[in-house]
Write an enzyme that holds these catalytic residues in place. Structure first.
Site, mmCIF file in Angstrom:
data_model
loop_
_atom_site.group_PDB
_atom_site.id
_atom_site.type_symbol
_atom_site.label_atom_id
_atom_site.label_comp_id
_atom_site.label_asym_id
_atom_site.label_seq_id
_atom_site.Cartn_x
_atom_site.Cartn_y
_atom_site.Cartn_z
ATOM 1 N N SER A 272 30.472 39.454 6.269
ATOM 2 C CA SER A 272 31.562 40.390 5.865
ATOM 3 C C SER A 272 30.613 41.718 6.020
ATOM 4 O O SER A 272 30.048 42.062 6.764
ATOM 5 C CB SER A 272 32.201 40.231 4.503
ATOM 6 N N ASP A 542 41.594 37.547 10.367
ATOM 7 C CA ASP A 542 41.296 36.610 9.192
ATOM 8 C C ASP A 542 41.730 36.827 7.931
ATOM 9 O O ASP A 542 41.272 36.248 6.925
ATOM 10 C CB ASP A 542 39.637 36.236 9.021
ATOM 11 N N HIS A 595 38.994 35.078 5.316
ATOM 12 C CA HIS A 595 37.607 35.735 5.542
ATOM 13 C C HIS A 595 36.669 35.174 4.530
ATOM 14 O O HIS A 595 35.564 35.172 4.863
ATOM 15 C CB HIS A 595 37.986 36.892 4.970
#
Length: 649
Positions: A272, A542, A595
């Site tokens: 991320s 996602d 995610h």
């Protein structure tokens, strides 16, 4: 007689009012009870899910198992509990136990596949946004009595304790100074250090936990795994300025390489926002104005860079978070407020704080400003998106046609305004009548960011101005479209991310202007041409990052000679989101592409283990989405834009 009649009518009127008042109070009580019951049910469900996930990973003492068998009915033991290895001695005493811990099964499979695969590259982890625990070093009196020195203010149950003791005070501690972007007076929060800071967010809710356990299963230990945690509220520039983050990362990598057997190079794993920081670092470390490591530092120290769910072209959610403290997941609060009135608004504010408070906290975090979408109208604003969802599963994207380069009036933000408070509050017979009575203003991505900067500079001037200045120059370390990749031909780059989950991409707002919140997501909007939910338009991704941001840079500019002069091999591997029932996959699942939950995806774990054991060449590229179509259309639009500008000159 007339007087008696008047008194009788008066009493009847008062009795009617009393009855009506009682009915209204009963109705309010029913609504209130319903809301509280719903929240309690959600809380109980969450605890059950977390407990179920946790029980899959621990061994419960035999005496406790026996008590569980005695207490619960036989049908519960034979169905639910018998499937949890922690409560089933038959499973515990057999090799089937590891079938419930699939990430460890995968680690053993990789070990066997390569005849005893062992750690080759030392591993450095750069975690994602909100993934690092933050602890309290200095606090204000409003929370000091209920906290201890270095207590967690973010992550672990200690966070909930501080939050429910004084919500306003907790938000004040989580925010940064609105003017300077630094620590507020009298408050100091700092990131926890080490693997413990990134493995589990809460008991039963993993972040890097399963990945680290799998690494341990093939021989990694604390001596060759390092988690470089950080204060995720800060931008890359602020992290280096305040904490020397990248200077320390450079020394950490050099030390791990020099102390490893054979002085093996490092495998850098980022998730991320950690990708944003890692790309910044890979250019900064060699820059004469940055880390001063020289032109070959990356080549000498990094064997592989694994980008997991990185927002390479930014995150649309950051716009809505900075604009109004909202996203699709929180827009339901607006819907409840309209349905149930001020009561639910008061209830929610007592629980989590007003969205106005939350917006100001978000704006004080320079990290969110660093995740604003990149690429301008060529990527985001000059495109028409047609998305349709399955009626049976709204999260399943069936068809997505991203980008028709001929359309110039498609918008990233659409803002609905009424001429007066009366017009806004009026009871309209149809939604179309309400739409027709309002004025719609459409903003492309570039205009949307200008709008956001102008709005936010009144409350958080430093963050807004710094972001605007960076975007005006359109140049910074690790820029996904303009920066060159390092001169490291032997390094490998892997882009791993999930697809197949509905993800926010555009927003419709309504301008209130008459209450505490000037702008909020337009949950009442009902456009006919596009698939909108709660004021947001969703596409493939996602769940947090749209596909274009996850994959475009890896698939296009990074594969050109101009941006990848040393021809670093780049592989994309997509993981289709597959949500299994909790009893099969656990609370967070083992086949998800979402995610955060992708960090427990057993396919992803297998691929990462191959990379760190020196077998990354066996990881095959896999693109399951329509990424190639997106790339072709964006590249064509960029060529048209370049040609148009050339003709203009």
């Amino acid at each position: 007689r007339e007087s008696d009649d008047d008194d009788t009518a008066k009493h009847q009127k008062e009795a009617t009012k009393t009855k009506e008042g009682k009915r209204r109070r009963r109705r309010r009580r029913r609504i209130t009870n319903g809301v509280f019951i719903s929240w309690r049910a959600m809380g109980v469900s969450g605890l059950v899910c977390a407990a179920a996930s946790y029980l899959r990973l621990v061994i419960v003492p035999e005496t406790v198992r026996d008590k569980a068998v005695e207490v619960f009915p036989s049908w519960v033991n034979e169905t639910f509990l018998s499937l949890l290895p922690a409560l089933n001695p038959d499973v515990l005493n057999s090799n089937l136990y590891y079938n419930a811990t699939e990430h460890l099964v995968v680690a053993r499979q990789v070990y066997d596949e390569y005849d005893g695969a062992k750690p080759k590259h030392p591993v450095v982890i750069v975690p994602g946004f909100v993934n690092t625990g933050l602890e309290l070093w200095k606090s204000k009196p409003c929370i000091a009595k209920k906290t201890q020195f270095r207590q967690r203010m973010w992550g672990t149950p200690a966070m909930a304790k501080a939050f429910f003791h004084n919500r306003t005070c907790w938000l004040e501690h989580m925010a940064l100074n609105a003017t300077s972007g630094e620590d507020p007076d009298g408050i100091v929060l700092r990131p926890m250090a080490g693997i413990d800071s990134v493995d589990w967010f809460m008991p039963g809710y993993f972040v890097w936990g399963r990945m680290i356990e799998a690494l341990g299963e093939i021989g990694y230990t604390g001596s060759n795994i390092h988690a470089h945690s950080y204060d995720w509220r800060l931008s890359p520039e602020q992290l280096e300025k305040r904490d020397g983050y990248f200077t320390k990362l450079k020394k950490q990598i050099e030390g791990m390489r020099e102390s490893s057997p054979g002085q093996e190079k490092i495998a850098l794993l980022a998730h991320s926002y950690g990708d944003t920081l890692s790309r910044y670092f890979l250019e900064w470390v060699e820059s004469p104005k940055g880390g001063k490591g020289g032109a070959n530092w990356v080549s000498d120290n990094i064997a592989a860079y694994v980008n997991i769910a990185g927002p390479t072209l930014g995150m649309p959610k950051s716009v809505s978070a900075l604009l109004s403290g909202e996203m699709r997941d929180t827009a339901i609060l607006n819907e409840l407020e309209m349905t149930l009135g001020p009561m639910i608004s008061t209830f929610v504010e007592k629980l989590i704080g007003s969205l106005e408070e939350i917006t100001l906290v978000f704006r004080s975090w320079s990290s969110l400003w660093s995740m604003l979408p990149i690429g301008g109208d060529d990527v985001w604003g000059g495109s028409e998106i047609v998305a349709s969802s399955s009626k049976n599963n709204p999260e399943e994207i069936i068809d997505e046609t991203p980008l028709s380069a001929d359309v110039a009036d498609a918008d990233f933000l659409t803002i609905r305004e009424f001429s007066s408070k009366h017009q806004k509050k009026r009871k309209w017979e149809t939604k179309k009548q309400k739409e027709d009575a309002s004025t719609l203003t459409g903003l492309t991505m570039e205009n949307s960011l200008h709008f956001l900067h102008d709005l936010a500079k009144q409350t958080t001037p430093k963050n807004a101005e710094a972001s605007f200045k960076n975007r005006k120059r359109d140049k910074w370390y690790g820029h996904p479209l303009h920066s060159k990749l390092p001169n490291a031909p032997k390094m490998k780059i892997f882009c791993f991310y999930g697809v197949g989950k509905s993800t926010e991409r555009s927003y419709r707002y309504t301008k209130d202007g008459f209450g505490d919140r000037e702008y909020k997501l337009d949950v009442e909007s009902d456009p006919t041409k596009l698939e909108w939910q709660k004021g947001t338009l969703s596409v493939d991704g996602d769940g947090s990052i749209p596909l274009v941001s996850l994959g475009y840079a890896c698939a296009s500019p990074w594969r050109t000679k101009s941006k990848n002069p040393s021809s670093i091999p780049i592989k994309i591997r997509e993981y289709k989101h597959q949500r299994k029932p909790m009893i099969e996959g656990g609370f967070q699942g083992v086949t998800e592409g979402e995610h955060v939950n992708i960090m427990g995806n057993v396919e992803l774990i297998r691929d990462v283990l191959k990379v760190v054991t020196g077998n990354g060449d066996d990881v095959a590229e896999r693109i399951a989405s329509n990424l190639h179509s997106i790339v072709r259309k964006i590249d064509e639009r960029k060529r048209r834009t370049k040609t148009t500008r050339g003709l203009g000159r």
